[in-house]
Write a protein that holds these residues in place. Structure first.
Motif, PDB file in Angstrom:
ATOM      1  N   GLY A 327      58.969  33.708  59.688  1.00 28.75           N
ATOM      2  CA  GLY A 327      58.297  32.013  58.988  1.00 28.75           C
ATOM      3  C   GLY A 327      59.749  31.534  59.573  1.00 28.75           C
ATOM      4  O   GLY A 327      59.800  29.981  59.066  1.00 28.75           O
ATOM      5  N   HIS A 328      61.179  32.040  59.477  1.00 32.16           N
ATOM      6  CA  HIS A 328      62.265  30.719  59.543  1.00 32.16           C
ATOM      7  C   HIS A 328      63.015  31.889  60.325  1.00 32.16           C
ATOM      8  O   HIS A 328      64.222  31.433  60.514  1.00 32.16           O
ATOM      9  N   VAL A 329      62.824  32.471  61.223  1.00 31.38           N
ATOM     10  CA  VAL A 329      63.868  33.655  62.016  1.00 31.38           C
ATOM     11  C   VAL A 329      64.147  32.687  62.894  1.00 31.38           C
ATOM     12  O   VAL A 329      66.028  32.902  62.911  1.00 31.38           O
ATOM     13  N   ILE A 330      64.040  31.840  63.616  1.00 33.70           N
ATOM     14  CA  ILE A 330      64.340  30.797  64.817  1.00 33.70           C
ATOM     15  C   ILE A 330      64.996  30.375  63.972  1.00 33.70           C
ATOM     16  O   ILE A 330      66.674  29.989  64.888  1.00 33.70           O
ATOM     17  N   THR A 331      65.025  29.564  62.980  1.00 39.25           N
ATOM     18  CA  THR A 331      65.910  28.573  62.955  1.00 39.25           C
ATOM     19  C   THR A 331      67.048  28.616  61.841  1.00 39.25           C
ATOM     20  O   THR A 331      68.316  28.101  61.736  1.00 39.25           O
ATOM     21  N   ASP A 332      66.781  30.368  61.317  1.00 41.10           N
ATOM     22  CA  ASP A 332      68.428  30.876  60.848  1.00 41.10           C
ATOM     23  C   ASP A 332      68.951  31.262  61.405  1.00 41.10           C
ATOM     24  O   ASP A 332      70.234  30.821  61.439  1.00 41.10           O
ATOM     25  N   ILE A 333      68.653  31.394  62.813  1.00 41.72           N
ATOM     26  CA  ILE A 333      69.766  31.853  64.197  1.00 41.72           C
ATOM     27  C   ILE A 333      70.606  30.973  64.420  1.00 41.72           C
ATOM     28  O   ILE A 333      71.919  30.629  64.891  1.00 41.72           O
ATOM     29  N   VAL A 334      69.501  29.671  64.771  1.00 45.27           N
ATOM     30  CA  VAL A 334      70.349  28.228  64.688  1.00 45.27           C
ATOM     31  C   VAL A 334      71.209  27.834  64.286  1.00 45.27           C
ATOM     32  O   VAL A 334      72.173  27.200  64.499  1.00 45.27           O
ATOM     33  N   GLU A 335      70.874  27.632  63.022  1.00 46.09           N
ATOM     34  CA  GLU A 335      71.918  28.141  61.444  1.00 46.09           C
ATOM     35  C   GLU A 335      73.098  28.274  61.144  1.00 46.09           C
ATOM     36  O   GLU A 335      74.379  28.476  60.941  1.00 46.09           O
ATOM     37  N   GLY A 336      73.073  29.842  62.325  1.00 40.05           N
ATOM     38  CA  GLY A 336      74.439  30.477  61.864  1.00 40.05           C
ATOM     39  C   GLY A 336      74.255  31.667  61.297  1.00 40.05           C
ATOM     40  O   GLY A 336      75.340  32.652  61.268  1.00 40.05           O
ATOM     41  N   LYS A 337      73.692  31.663  60.954  1.00 40.71           N
ATOM     42  CA  LYS A 337      73.536  32.937  59.434  1.00 40.71           C
ATOM     43  C   LYS A 337      73.156  34.417  60.403  1.00 40.71           C
ATOM     44  O   LYS A 337      72.088  34.568  61.686  1.00 40.71           O
ATOM     45  N   LYS A 338      72.802  36.164  59.426  1.00 38.59           N
ATOM     46  CA  LYS A 338      73.122  37.217  60.405  1.00 38.59           C
ATOM     47  C   LYS A 338      71.628  36.902  60.649  1.00 38.59           C
ATOM     48  O   LYS A 338      71.279  38.201  59.129  1.00 38.59           O
ATOM     49  N   VAL A 339      71.100  36.723  61.820  1.00 44.49           N
ATOM     50  CA  VAL A 339      69.149  37.510  61.726  1.00 44.49           C
ATOM     51  C   VAL A 339      69.619  38.273  63.576  1.00 44.49           C
ATOM     52  O   VAL A 339      70.457  37.740  63.846  1.00 44.49           O
ATOM     53  N   GLY A 340      69.612  39.299  63.301  1.00 39.69           N
ATOM     54  CA  GLY A 340      69.365  40.593  64.118  1.00 39.69           C
ATOM     55  C   GLY A 340      70.728  40.857  64.638  1.00 39.69           C
ATOM     56  O   GLY A 340      72.172  40.449  64.323  1.00 39.69           O
ATOM     57  N   THR A 341      70.599  40.919  66.313  1.00 30.85           N
ATOM     58  CA  THR A 341      72.147  41.081  67.011  1.00 30.85           C
ATOM     59  C   THR A 341      72.663  39.696  67.558  1.00 30.85           C
ATOM     60  O   THR A 341      71.588  39.680  68.959  1.00 30.85           O
TER      61      THR A 341
END
Length: 652
Positions: A327-341
């Motif tokens: 529900g927030h994976v895309i926005t988390d990535i754009v915010e620079g959070k540690k998600v995925g590789t």
């Protein structure tokens, strides 16, 4: 304006295309975002070089989101995962309304078409045949194998209508573009595609791109990466990479059904998520089988990601199916959070924070195994280094002070806390020697012993906690203090200091490791110098056993909110009061008050309120206290009224 009214009219008249699917989405998953603000963000950068760090992803303006088949389709591979798709559209709309240029490369046409064709086949069965077959046989009626191209042809229109209906809820228009590999080989077609996409982005329209699976030929066996300028479009991974480079996008987000890349098969006990992947690391990665649906696998994603990275586009591969993060994976990535590789071309000089955590744990265990005298010897050595190397320490601190003053971002009290002096270093060394002297029984001390039965005793013994993460603000003197306490208690330590004290922290940490080297436990104390956000550090629950924030109450609250599965030793606002009773020693009173307020007024525990017993009012001791405070230029902010047996003063 006119374009907005035109788009609104168009969307209202196209909503009937997918009314049934829209009602399902409205009931199941779409939340009302009618109050999403439209923010024009200052997002611009020269393309040609990918972002080096996650923290820079927030500056990405043009973004491609690739949705794998496993993300878009249901588990039975027949039909779309409507709730998941709606959540993705919601996140893309949020970023689009922030002023970014979003593009989607989507799968799902084959799955959607398969669902429709299966439904049509069942409806086309003879009613008479169904009645004569019996209800049980009807349930077991075999469905013929459906050809993928026919499924794609049947599903493209419905898939696009679904996207259009969902984006309409956020006042965003979407447009469909179908491409094949041949479209990239023809120069004129490439220019036309490029021009179309740029025009759609200029009009604030989200392009939704897919391979035209209804006519696309089967992929050639050996047609893969062919250099920097050419990549064969044989699946949506390669299509997304090709479009990202052609359109000079800042970021490519590849969503799959796994969290990212692992150093061993995902699901195994020793599998660890690779936070950052660098070109050349693929030799150390073993790729498993491809996903349950779709044409590609993780190996295809990595090859496409590396090709896009070489073309100047940053790439993140993450999980788009996990119910807790999708529900927030895309926005988390754009915010620079540690998600995925995260794929990066810039390899850091030092170890990653995960490696530092493992080093601190191993070093802490060795430290705990030392004799108390050996741990005390380390602390004594650190105290000596603080005085012996004071010139180097003060020189580094001077650089921090000059940078802070030039930037003008720190308030005067914070500047004073940042400042080090000879007297402060001497006091710090004295404090460390006191810690060393009292640390003899810090580890292994028996607090309580209970006789359970004959020859059976139950003991409560002090043991190290494990790995501590201590986060502190603009106070470099905090580093040796906390390090000494960690050494005395046999704990591994991760330190995250404020960037305003970077030079001071660096030399103090160097001296700490020099002291630890006396007994070969240099790695027990680690200073985090990477661009790790505090929120990301608070998620390392497998490496960190306790978080101790030292700073403002706001810092403590933020860390308590961010910590995931790690206990936080917070603190309250604190009561910085001194109370003078009638029986207080006259010789000690003024000395204590002067030390608590005047020696270091910028300290967070400096005296704030002076409470004096009512019977001392207008006595020689009272006058002596007031005169001392006036000499020290302390001004009172208010004079309290008599309350019970005491009188309070508030001091500024």
């Amino acid at each position: 304006d006119y374009r907005y009214l035109h788009d609104s009219f168009f969307r209202q008249n196209s909503l009937w295309l997918c009314k049934t699917s829209y009602e399902v989405l409205r009931n199941e998953s779409i939340r009302c975002w009618s109050n999403i603000p439209f923010i024009t963000m200052p997002l611009s950068r020269a393309h040609g070089k990918s972002f080096a760090h996650r923290s820079e992803l927030k500056h990405a303006k043009r973004i491609v989101v690739k949705l794998g088949s496993a993300v878009v389709t249901r588990g039975d591979e027949c039909g779309l995962a409507l709730g998941r798709l709606a959540s993705i559209v919601e996140q893309v709309s949020m970023l689009q309304n922030q002023g970014r240029e979003m593009m989607i490369v989507t799968s799902g046409a084959v799955a959607f078409g398969k669902q429709r064709l299966r439904h049509e086949i069942l409806l086309s069965q003879s009613v008479r045949q169904a009645l004569h077959s019996g209800q049980n046989q009807l349930k077991d009626m075999a469905i013929p194998v459906l050809e993928a191209r026919a499924c794609a042809a049947a599903g493209q229109s419905g898939l696009m209508a679904l996207y259009e209906a969902m984006f309409t809820q956020y006042s965003i228009c979407a447009a469909q573009i179908l491409v094949t590999n041949l479209d990239f080989h023809d120069e004129q077609k490439r220019r036309n595609l490029n021009g179309t996409l740029h025009e759609l982005l200029r009009m604030n329209i989200v392009p939704i791109i897919n391979t035209n699976d209804a006519v696309v030929p089967p992929p050639e066996p050996n047609s893969d990466l062919q250099g920097v300028n050419v990549i064969s479009v044989k699946d949506n991974d390669s299509l997304a990479a090709r479009l990202a480079v052609e359109m000079k996008t800042d970021l490519l987000i590849v969503l799959s059904d796994v969290e990212g890349l692992f150093d061993s098969p995902p699901g195994s006990d020793d599998a660890k998520l690779i936070d950052i992947f660098y070109p050349g690391d693929q030799q150390s990665v073993t790729f498993g089988t491809k996903s349950r649906v779709g044409m590609g696998g993780m190996e295809a994603k990595v090859k496409a990601a590396l090709w896009a990275l070489q073309g100047g586009t940053s790439v993140v591969i993450a999980n788009g199916t996990h119910p807790k993060i999708s529900g927030h994976v895309i926005t988390d990535i754009v915010e620079g959070k540690k998600v995925g590789t995260f794929f990066s071309e810039v390899k850091p000089a030092g170890p990653t924070v995960e490696q530092q955590g493992e080093m601190a744990r191993a070093g802490g265990r060795t430290l705990a195994a030392l004799q108390p005298e050996q741990r005390a010897e380390i602390i004594y050595r650190l105290a000596d280094l603080l005085t012996d190397q004071r010139e180097e320490i003060l020189l580094a601190n001077k650089k921090d002070l000059e940078e802070a003053e030039n930037k003008g971002r720190l308030a005067v009290p914070l500047l004073k806390r940042l400042s080090l002096s000879t007297s402060k270093l001497n006091s710090l060394a004295i404090g460390l020697r006191q810690i060393a002297a009292s640390s003899q029984d810090s580890v292994g001390r028996v607090i309580r012993r209970t006789r359970i039965a004959k020859d059976l005793d139950l003991e409560q013994v002090t043991v190290p906690i494990g790995v501590l993460l201590v986060i502190f603000e603009s106070r470099p003197d905090c580093l040796p203090q906390v390090s000494a306490l960690a050494v005395a208690s046999g704990n591994g330590l991760l330190l995250k200091g404020g960037k305003e004290a970077a030079h001071s922290n660096q030399i103090l940490h160097h001296l700490t490791q020099e002291a630890l080297s006396v007994h070969g436990v240099k790695d027990a104390v680690q200073l985090v110098n990477t661009r790790e956000e505090v929120e990301d550090l608070c998620r390392l629950d497998k490496l960190i056993d306790l978080i101790i924030p030292r700073g403002s109450s706001q810092l403590v609250r933020n860390i308590q909110k961010s910590a995931k599965g790690i206990p936080v030793m917070g603190h309250s606002e604190g009561i910085c009061h001194v109370y003078v009773d009638t029986d207080a020693s006259v010789e000690k009173v003024t000395r204590i008050i002067r030390d608590s307020k005047c020696e270091y007024p910028a300290a967070c525990n400096a005296l704030e309120t002076l409470l004096i017993h009512r019977d001392l009012l207008r006595t020689p001791l009272f006058d002596q206290i007031i005169d001392m405070l006036r000499v020290e230029q302390v001004s009172h902010s208010y004079l309290g009224r008599v309350k019970g047996r005491s009188l309070d003063f508030g001091w500024g």
